[in-house]
Design an enzyme around this catalytic site. Structure first.
Site, PDB file in Angstrom:
ATOM      1  N   ASP A  19       0.824  -1.228   0.000  1.00  0.00           N
ATOM      2  CA  ASP A  19       0.000   0.000   0.000  1.00  0.00           C
ATOM      3  C   ASP A  19       0.849   1.266   0.000  1.00  0.00           C
ATOM      4  O   ASP A  19       0.598   2.191  -0.771  1.00  0.00           O
ATOM      5  CB  ASP A  19      -1.073  -0.001   1.106  1.00  0.00           C
ATOM      6  CG  ASP A  19      -0.568  -0.049   2.531  1.00  0.00           C
ATOM      7  OD1 ASP A  19       0.645  -0.306   2.732  1.00  0.00           O
ATOM      8  OD2 ASP A  19      -1.379   0.179   3.460  1.00  0.00           O
ATOM      9  N   ALA A 103      -2.838  -7.903  16.761  1.00  0.00           N
ATOM     10  CA  ALA A 103      -2.950  -9.173  16.042  1.00  0.00           C
ATOM     11  C   ALA A 103      -2.826  -8.981  14.532  1.00  0.00           C
ATOM     12  O   ALA A 103      -2.954  -9.926  13.765  1.00  0.00           O
ATOM     13  CB  ALA A 103      -4.273  -9.849  16.375  1.00  0.00           C
ATOM     14  N   ASP A 152      -5.770   0.021   5.549  1.00  0.00           N
ATOM     15  CA  ASP A 152      -6.637  -0.286   6.691  1.00  0.00           C
ATOM     16  C   ASP A 152      -7.821   0.678   6.754  1.00  0.00           C
ATOM     17  O   ASP A 152      -8.977   0.269   6.856  1.00  0.00           O
ATOM     18  CB  ASP A 152      -5.840  -0.208   8.011  1.00  0.00           C
ATOM     19  CG  ASP A 152      -4.629  -1.118   7.995  1.00  0.00           C
ATOM     20  OD1 ASP A 152      -4.508  -1.927   7.061  1.00  0.00           O
ATOM     21  OD2 ASP A 152      -3.807  -1.024   8.919  1.00  0.00           O
TER      22      ASP A 152
END
Ligand code: GLA
Length: 368
Positions: A19, A103, A152
């Site tokens: 990205d 995570a 994200d």
């Protein structure tokens, strides 16, 4: 009036560390989320989380870095919004989360996007998704210190249920890809490894890519604006100038971009086996060329190779810990989880946290 924001986590089918190199990614939102409940307050602002953290402050005070890492997410968002509207209202915010932190399923961006969406609505600031992405990125770069890309935030804000987003991170053009995994499911295995150098190592990859781009531009007399524009011929001509490490980094980025495009073709034609193969290739690129994996992630991925019921597996997200993503036959999940949990504990004396990734829509807002 209370505002409820449901801000989901994200997974990424393939296209890792591309990205911030203007490349392709293929992420989706999942049904685990951070839920934030906002209300206006007249005197003092407070934020509390279900992990027992609580902070109080006044929105009119100037931003001062907090020693409590998580407080900088809140203070950073408030500070950035004050640049758009100087007089913000004090507020309360209660945060509940089903999204495990660290995570690799983007709890940071879910929190920041949720805070921006809630506070901008509470204060009648009109922001489109592109503005939210920019503010969120500023907060994560300036106040948290991670030089992440936009995958994200874009996913959290735009995702649709049971769809992946094929996103070109250079021009933000996107396309929804309908997913049907037939008898297979996406399984996340959270290593519970939180590498304390992860942010430093991540930022180091970002700067290695910048340096590579400068070298390639200088010696090819081109003006590429990101590594994803470089072609393989140009890369091999720059091999010597780049040196071994940077050459590996750029090769990985070019190969991974191609894998994303090939994956879309396979997924659209229900060729899950072929897609799974690309997941493995992506993992070994991240391990050997981009060097962002760790022994726990490698163990989990390599373990799956023994099973025909698992079509593909790879580390997911920034790396150095976090989780793996595997495409596994529905009927094998229970047995496999039991097996791998035992093996993982035996080898690393650490608890493995399995999560079945159900795909969901992006951020939701409601008035309560
Ligand atoms: C983190 C960053 C993203 C992306 C991934 C790696 O999740 O926040 O922007 O770079 O790592 O693909």
């Amino acid at each position: 009036m209370k505002i409820h924001i449901k801000s989901p986590g994200r997974i990424n089918l393939i296209g890792e560390h591309t990205d911030y190199n203007g490349g392709y990614v293929l992420p989706c939102a999942i049904d685990l989320s951070i839920d934030l409940f906002f209300e206006k307050k007249s005197i003092e602002s407070y934020v509390e989380t279900d992990l027992g953290y609580c902070m109080t402050f006044d929105v009119s005070t100037a931003y001062k870095k907090s020693d409590n890492h998580w407080e900088n997410y809140v203070l950073g968002v408030v500070n950035e919004l004050k640049k758009i509207k100087s007089e913000l209202s004090n507020f309360s915010c209660v945060i509940k989360s089903s999204l495990p932190a660290g995570a690799g399923i983007s709890s940071s961006s879910a929190l920041v996007c949720g805070l921006i969406k809630g506070l901008s609505n509470l204060n009648e600031i009109n922001l489109d998704n592109y503005k939210i992405i920019n503010i969120s990125r500023n907060v994560e770069h300036k106040y948290i210190g991670v030089l992440g890309g936009i995958m994200d935030q874009f996913t959290i804000l735009n995702a649709k249920k049971n769809m992946a987003i094929l996103l070109n991170c250079e021009n933000l053009e996107s396309e929804f890809i309908k997913l049907g995994f037939q008898k297979y499911k996406l399984l996340l295995l959270d290593t519970n490894v939180k590498h304390n150098l992860a942010n430093t190592e991540y930022n180091q990859r970002v700067s290695e890519c910048k340096e590579s781009l400068q070298i390639i531009n200088k010696f090819s007399k081109k003006n590429y604006s990101n590594l994803s524009e470089v072609n393989k011929i140009q890369l091999s001509l720059s091999k010597e100038k780049l040196g071994k490490t940077l050459y590996k980094r750029v090769s990985y980025v070019l190969n991974e971009n191609k894998r994303v495009i090939d994956s879309v073709k396979f997924l659209e034609n229900n060729k899950l086996k072929e897609f799974g193969q690309l997941m493995y290739e992506s993992h070994f690129g991240l391990k050997n060329d981009y060097e962002v994996s760790c022994k726990e992630l490698d163990f989990l991925v390599e373990y799956t190779i023994n099973y025909d019921e698992i079509l593909g597996s790879r580390m997911m997200g920034g790396g150095f810990g976090g989780c793996t993503l595997s495409l596994i036959k529905d009927s094998f999940i229970v047995e496999f989880i039991e097996l791998i949990k035992k093996e993982y504990f035996f080898k690393f004396r650490n608890k493995l946290n399995p999560i079945i990734a159900n795909l969901d829509q992006g951020i939701q807002m409601s008035l309560i």
